[in-house]
Design a protein around this motif. Structure first.
Motif, short mmCIF file in Angstrom:
data_model
loop_
_atom_site.label_atom_id
_atom_site.label_comp_id
_atom_site.label_asym_id
_atom_site.label_seq_id
_atom_site.Cartn_x
_atom_site.Cartn_y
_atom_site.Cartn_z
N TYR A 35 9.24 6.12 -1.09
CA TYR A 35 7.95 6.67 -0.99
C TYR A 35 6.99 6.15 -2.31
O TYR A 35 6.01 5.66 -2.25
CB TYR A 35 7.74 7.99 -0.69
N ARG A 36 7.75 6.61 -3.17
CA ARG A 36 7.06 6.15 -4.53
C ARG A 36 7.10 4.56 -4.68
O ARG A 36 6.05 4.44 -5.35
CB ARG A 36 7.92 6.71 -5.94
N ALA A 37 8.01 3.97 -4.36
CA ALA A 37 7.89 2.45 -4.28
C ALA A 37 6.84 2.00 -3.69
O ALA A 37 5.79 1.37 -4.22
CB ALA A 37 9.07 1.85 -4.16
N LEU A 38 6.64 2.32 -2.51
CA LEU A 38 5.59 1.88 -1.48
C LEU A 38 4.37 2.50 -1.83
O LEU A 38 3.30 1.71 -1.91
CB LEU A 38 5.79 2.30 -0.12
N LEU A 39 4.22 3.52 -2.52
CA LEU A 39 2.94 4.21 -3.07
C LEU A 39 2.42 3.02 -4.12
O LEU A 39 1.10 2.99 -4.34
CB LEU A 39 2.83 5.68 -3.38
N MET A 40 3.27 2.83 -5.09
CA MET A 40 2.96 1.96 -6.22
C MET A 40 2.62 0.74 -5.88
O MET A 40 1.61 0.17 -6.28
CB MET A 40 4.32 1.80 -7.18
N ALA A 41 3.20 0.12 -4.80
CA ALA A 41 2.83 -1.19 -4.50
C ALA A 41 1.51 -1.22 -3.73
O ALA A 41 0.51 -2.25 -4.08
CB ALA A 41 3.99 -1.78 -3.45
N SER A 42 1.13 -0.29 -2.74
CA SER A 42 -0.19 -0.31 -2.13
C SER A 42 -1.22 0.18 -3.11
O SER A 42 -2.36 -0.49 -3.02
CB SER A 42 0.00 0.82 -1.07
N ALA A 43 -1.07 1.07 -4.05
CA ALA A 43 -1.87 1.65 -4.98
C ALA A 43 -2.45 0.20 -5.83
O ALA A 43 -3.63 0.18 -6.03
CB ALA A 43 -1.60 2.80 -5.50
N VAL A 44 -1.35 -0.24 -6.38
CA VAL A 44 -1.69 -1.40 -7.15
C VAL A 44 -2.81 -2.42 -6.45
O VAL A 44 -3.68 -2.95 -7.06
CB VAL A 44 -0.34 -1.90 -7.73
N PHE A 45 -2.45 -2.61 -5.38
CA PHE A 45 -2.92 -3.61 -4.66
C PHE A 45 -4.40 -3.13 -4.37
O PHE A 45 -5.49 -3.83 -4.66
CB PHE A 45 -2.42 -4.08 -3.28
N ALA A 46 -4.65 -1.93 -4.04
CA ALA A 46 -6.04 -1.46 -3.68
C ALA A 46 -6.89 -1.26 -5.03
O ALA A 46 -7.95 -1.42 -4.89
CB ALA A 46 -5.75 0.05 -3.04
N LEU A 175 -2.56 6.28 -11.07
CA LEU A 175 -1.24 6.44 -10.43
C LEU A 175 -0.46 7.60 -10.69
O LEU A 175 0.24 8.04 -9.71
CB LEU A 175 -0.58 5.03 -10.88
N GLN A 176 -0.41 7.84 -11.85
CA GLN A 176 0.02 9.16 -12.20
C GLN A 176 -0.30 10.13 -11.21
O GLN A 176 0.59 11.28 -10.69
CB GLN A 176 -0.12 9.49 -13.69
N ARG A 177 -1.69 10.27 -11.07
CA ARG A 177 -2.34 11.73 -10.31
C ARG A 177 -1.50 11.33 -8.70
O ARG A 177 -1.45 12.21 -8.06
CB ARG A 177 -3.66 11.49 -10.13
N LEU A 178 -1.81 10.16 -8.33
CA LEU A 178 -1.14 9.75 -7.03
C LEU A 178 0.26 10.25 -6.67
O LEU A 178 0.68 10.99 -5.72
CB LEU A 178 -1.30 8.54 -6.43
N LEU A 179 1.24 9.93 -7.66
CA LEU A 179 2.48 10.40 -7.59
C LEU A 179 2.75 11.72 -7.88
O LEU A 179 3.93 12.11 -7.31
CB LEU A 179 3.07 9.47 -8.47
N ALA A 180 1.80 12.51 -8.49
CA ALA A 180 2.00 13.90 -8.70
C ALA A 180 1.73 14.71 -7.26
O ALA A 180 2.00 15.80 -7.12
CB ALA A 180 1.26 14.25 -9.84
N MET A 181 0.87 14.16 -6.28
CA MET A 181 0.58 14.57 -5.41
C MET A 181 1.72 15.03 -4.23
O MET A 181 2.79 14.18 -4.34
CB MET A 181 -0.46 13.94 -4.43
N ARG A 182 1.73 15.77 -3.34
CA ARG A 182 2.56 16.14 -2.35
C ARG A 182 2.65 14.84 -1.42
O ARG A 182 1.46 14.11 -1.10
CB ARG A 182 2.18 17.03 -1.28
N PRO A 183 3.83 14.19 -1.10
CA PRO A 183 4.04 12.94 -0.27
C PRO A 183 3.17 12.97 1.03
O PRO A 183 3.48 14.14 1.67
CB PRO A 183 5.46 12.87 -0.22
N ARG A 184 2.39 12.13 1.41
CA ARG A 184 1.65 11.97 2.27
C ARG A 184 2.05 10.44 3.21
O ARG A 184 1.79 9.37 2.59
CB ARG A 184 0.21 12.08 2.09
N ALA A 185 2.59 10.54 4.22
CA ALA A 185 3.07 9.33 4.92
C ALA A 185 1.78 8.20 5.01
O ALA A 185 2.48 7.08 5.23
CB ALA A 185 3.67 9.80 6.30
N LEU A 186 0.85 8.71 5.34
CA LEU A 186 -0.32 7.73 5.65
C LEU A 186 -0.87 7.31 4.43
O LEU A 186 -1.78 6.45 4.41
CB LEU A 186 -1.54 8.38 6.60
N LEU A 187 -0.68 7.67 3.19
CA LEU A 187 -1.11 7.22 1.95
C LEU A 187 -1.03 5.79 1.67
O LEU A 187 -1.81 5.04 1.26
CB LEU A 187 -1.18 8.21 0.69
N PRO A 188 0.40 5.59 1.51
CA PRO A 188 0.59 4.27 1.21
C PRO A 188 -0.12 3.17 2.19
O PRO A 188 -0.93 2.26 1.74
CB PRO A 188 2.22 3.87 1.28
#
Length: 202
Positions: A35-46, A175-188
Protein backbone atom coordinates in the motif's frame (compact mmCIF):
# COMPACT_ATOMS: atom_id res chain seq x y z
CA UNK A 1 9.95 -0.99 -30.21
CA UNK A 2 7.16 1.52 -29.49
CA UNK A 3 7.78 4.57 -27.32
CA UNK A 4 5.64 3.13 -24.51
CA UNK A 5 7.52 -0.18 -24.70
CA UNK A 6 10.82 1.71 -24.41
CA UNK A 7 9.41 3.69 -21.48
CA UNK A 8 8.31 0.49 -19.73
CA UNK A 9 11.67 -1.19 -20.37
CA UNK A 10 13.60 1.84 -19.06
CA UNK A 11 11.34 2.12 -15.99
CA UNK A 12 11.87 -1.56 -15.08
CA UNK A 13 15.63 -1.29 -15.71
CA UNK A 14 15.83 1.86 -13.57
CA UNK A 15 13.86 0.17 -10.76
CA UNK A 16 16.22 -2.79 -10.78
CA UNK A 17 19.22 -0.47 -10.60
CA UNK A 18 17.59 1.60 -7.86
CA UNK A 19 16.71 -1.48 -5.81
CA UNK A 20 20.25 -2.86 -6.05
CA UNK A 21 21.92 0.45 -5.13
CA UNK A 22 19.56 1.29 -2.28
CA UNK A 23 19.76 -2.25 -0.86
CA UNK A 24 23.54 -2.02 -0.87
CA UNK A 25 23.48 1.42 0.74
CA UNK A 26 21.14 0.13 3.44
CA UNK A 27 23.34 -2.92 4.08
CA UNK A 28 20.30 -5.16 4.23
CA UNK A 29 16.83 -5.86 2.89
CA UNK A 30 14.52 -3.03 1.92
CA UNK A 31 11.03 -2.97 3.41
CA UNK A 32 8.13 -3.33 0.99
CA UNK A 33 4.62 -2.48 2.09
CA UNK A 34 2.41 -2.75 -1.04
CA UNK A 35 0.00 0.00 0.00
CA UNK A 36 2.72 2.50 0.97
CA UNK A 37 4.72 1.71 -2.17
CA UNK A 38 1.69 2.19 -4.44
CA UNK A 39 0.73 5.36 -2.61
CA UNK A 40 4.24 6.79 -3.10
CA UNK A 41 4.27 5.82 -6.79
CA UNK A 42 0.86 7.30 -7.57
CA UNK A 43 1.26 10.42 -5.42
CA UNK A 44 4.63 11.27 -6.99
CA UNK A 45 3.05 11.00 -10.45
CA UNK A 46 0.02 13.11 -9.48
CA UNK A 47 2.24 15.82 -7.95
CA UNK A 48 5.05 15.79 -10.50
CA UNK A 49 3.18 16.40 -13.75
CA UNK A 50 1.40 19.64 -12.76
CA UNK A 51 4.59 20.90 -11.13
CA UNK A 52 6.51 20.19 -14.35
CA UNK A 53 4.08 22.29 -16.38
CA UNK A 54 4.07 25.06 -13.76
CA UNK A 55 7.84 25.27 -13.25
CA UNK A 56 8.74 25.01 -16.94
CA UNK A 57 6.11 27.61 -17.79
CA UNK A 58 7.40 30.06 -15.20
CA UNK A 59 10.98 29.51 -16.40
CA UNK A 60 9.96 30.16 -20.01
CA UNK A 61 8.20 33.37 -18.99
CA UNK A 62 11.24 34.57 -17.04
CA UNK A 63 14.02 33.41 -19.39
CA UNK A 64 12.36 33.30 -22.81
CA UNK A 65 12.83 29.55 -23.32
CA UNK A 66 11.85 26.31 -21.63
CA UNK A 67 14.20 24.80 -19.08
CA UNK A 68 13.49 21.32 -20.47
CA UNK A 69 11.58 19.95 -23.44
CA UNK A 70 10.24 16.43 -23.65
CA UNK A 71 11.04 14.96 -27.06
CA UNK A 72 9.03 11.74 -26.58
CA UNK A 73 5.22 11.95 -26.42
CA UNK A 74 5.23 15.62 -25.35
CA UNK A 75 2.19 17.20 -23.68
CA UNK A 76 1.54 20.67 -22.27
CA UNK A 77 3.78 22.36 -24.83
CA UNK A 78 6.65 19.94 -24.22
CA UNK A 79 6.85 20.50 -20.45
CA UNK A 80 5.26 17.11 -19.70
CA UNK A 81 5.48 13.70 -21.39
CA UNK A 82 2.75 11.08 -21.63
CA UNK A 83 5.47 8.59 -20.63
CA UNK A 84 5.36 10.25 -17.22
CA UNK A 85 2.57 7.76 -16.52
CA UNK A 86 5.33 5.11 -16.39
CA UNK A 87 8.43 7.10 -15.48
CA UNK A 88 7.13 9.08 -12.49
CA UNK A 89 5.64 6.08 -10.64
CA UNK A 90 9.00 4.34 -11.11
CA UNK A 91 10.66 7.34 -9.49
CA UNK A 92 8.10 7.17 -6.68
CA UNK A 93 9.21 3.60 -5.92
CA UNK A 94 12.85 4.70 -6.07
CA UNK A 95 11.96 7.43 -3.58
CA UNK A 96 10.23 4.86 -1.35
CA UNK A 97 13.48 2.90 -1.11
CA UNK A 98 15.77 5.93 -0.95
CA UNK A 99 13.88 7.37 2.03
CA UNK A 100 14.48 4.08 3.88
CA UNK A 101 18.21 4.48 3.24
CA UNK A 102 18.20 8.08 4.48
CA UNK A 103 16.25 7.11 7.62
CA UNK A 104 18.91 4.52 8.42
CA UNK A 105 22.07 6.33 7.34
CA UNK A 106 21.47 9.91 8.43
CA UNK A 107 22.34 10.71 12.06
CA UNK A 108 19.40 11.13 14.41
CA UNK A 109 18.34 14.76 14.37
CA UNK A 110 19.33 15.09 10.68
CA UNK A 111 16.40 13.12 9.26
CA UNK A 112 13.99 15.99 8.69
CA UNK A 113 12.30 16.85 5.43
CA UNK A 114 14.61 19.79 4.73
CA UNK A 115 17.79 17.70 4.59
CA UNK A 116 15.97 14.93 2.73
CA UNK A 117 14.82 17.47 0.12
CA UNK A 118 18.39 18.79 -0.26
CA UNK A 119 19.81 15.29 -0.80
CA UNK A 120 17.04 14.09 -3.11
CA UNK A 121 17.22 17.39 -4.98
CA UNK A 122 20.69 16.28 -6.08
CA UNK A 123 19.72 12.64 -6.61
CA UNK A 124 16.77 13.45 -8.91
CA UNK A 125 18.66 15.31 -11.66
CA UNK A 126 22.11 13.72 -11.30
CA UNK A 127 21.00 10.08 -10.99
CA UNK A 128 17.39 9.71 -12.14
CA UNK A 129 17.42 12.14 -15.08
CA UNK A 130 20.92 11.36 -16.32
CA UNK A 131 20.25 7.60 -16.11
CA UNK A 132 16.90 7.98 -17.88
CA UNK A 133 18.23 10.13 -20.68
CA UNK A 134 21.24 7.87 -21.25
CA UNK A 135 18.96 4.83 -21.47
CA UNK A 136 16.70 6.54 -24.00
CA UNK A 137 19.69 7.77 -26.02
CA UNK A 138 21.18 4.27 -26.08
CA UNK A 139 17.90 2.64 -27.22
CA UNK A 140 16.24 5.28 -29.41
CA UNK A 141 18.99 7.80 -30.18
CA UNK A 142 16.72 10.50 -28.73
CA UNK A 143 16.62 12.37 -25.43
CA UNK A 144 13.66 11.68 -23.18
CA UNK A 145 13.88 15.15 -21.65
CA UNK A 146 16.16 17.55 -23.48
CA UNK A 147 17.52 20.33 -21.24
CA UNK A 148 17.95 23.58 -23.13
CA UNK A 149 20.90 24.72 -20.98
CA UNK A 150 23.83 22.68 -22.24
CA UNK A 151 26.27 22.66 -19.33
CA UNK A 152 25.61 18.96 -18.63
CA UNK A 153 25.32 17.80 -22.25
CA UNK A 154 21.54 18.46 -22.18
CA UNK A 155 21.03 15.40 -19.94
CA UNK A 156 19.99 17.61 -17.03
CA UNK A 157 20.98 21.04 -15.71
CA UNK A 158 22.40 22.50 -12.52
CA UNK A 159 19.65 25.10 -12.77
CA UNK A 160 17.00 22.54 -11.79
CA UNK A 161 18.70 21.57 -8.52
CA UNK A 162 17.37 24.42 -6.32
CA UNK A 163 13.97 24.15 -8.03
CA UNK A 164 13.84 20.42 -7.32
CA UNK A 165 14.86 20.95 -3.71
CA UNK A 166 11.98 23.38 -3.20
CA UNK A 167 9.47 21.12 -4.99
CA UNK A 168 10.70 18.10 -3.06
CA UNK A 169 10.25 19.81 0.29
CA UNK A 170 6.65 20.55 -0.68
CA UNK A 171 6.16 17.05 -2.08
CA UNK A 172 7.66 15.28 0.95
CA UNK A 173 5.39 17.30 3.23
CA UNK A 174 2.33 16.16 1.27
CA UNK A 175 3.58 12.56 1.06
CA UNK A 176 4.16 12.41 4.79
CA UNK A 177 0.58 13.51 5.42
CA UNK A 178 -0.80 10.99 2.93
CA UNK A 179 1.22 8.17 4.51
CA UNK A 180 0.01 9.15 7.97
CA UNK A 181 -3.63 8.78 6.93
CA UNK A 182 -5.60 5.61 7.50
CA UNK A 183 -5.09 3.38 4.43
CA UNK A 184 -7.78 3.86 1.79
CA UNK A 185 -7.86 1.36 -1.05
CA UNK A 186 -9.09 3.90 -3.61
CA UNK A 187 -6.48 6.57 -2.83
CA UNK A 188 -3.52 5.24 -4.92
CA UNK A 189 -5.63 4.55 -8.05
CA UNK A 190 -7.43 7.86 -7.56
CA UNK A 191 -4.15 9.77 -7.46
CA UNK A 192 -2.87 7.90 -10.51
CA UNK A 193 -6.03 8.72 -12.48
CA UNK A 194 -5.69 12.37 -11.46
CA UNK A 195 -2.17 12.39 -12.89
CA UNK A 196 -3.39 10.72 -16.09
CA UNK A 197 -6.17 13.25 -16.42
CA UNK A 198 -3.74 16.16 -16.16
CA UNK A 199 -1.39 14.63 -18.74
CA UNK A 200 -4.10 14.02 -21.32
CA UNK A 201 -5.73 17.42 -20.86
CA UNK A 202 -2.50 19.13 -22.00
Amino acid sequence: MTEFAVGLFCSVLFLGLSFAINRRLRHGPLAFDPYRALLMASAVFALAVPLEALVDGFYATARGQLLWRYDILPRHGGSVSALGALIWPAYGLHLYWLLQVLEQRLPEGWRGRLLQALIIGLDAPLFFEVTGNLLFLAITGRYYAYYLPGELWHLTSWQVVPIYMLCLFLGLTILQRLLAMRPRALLPPGLYLAGLGFVWLG
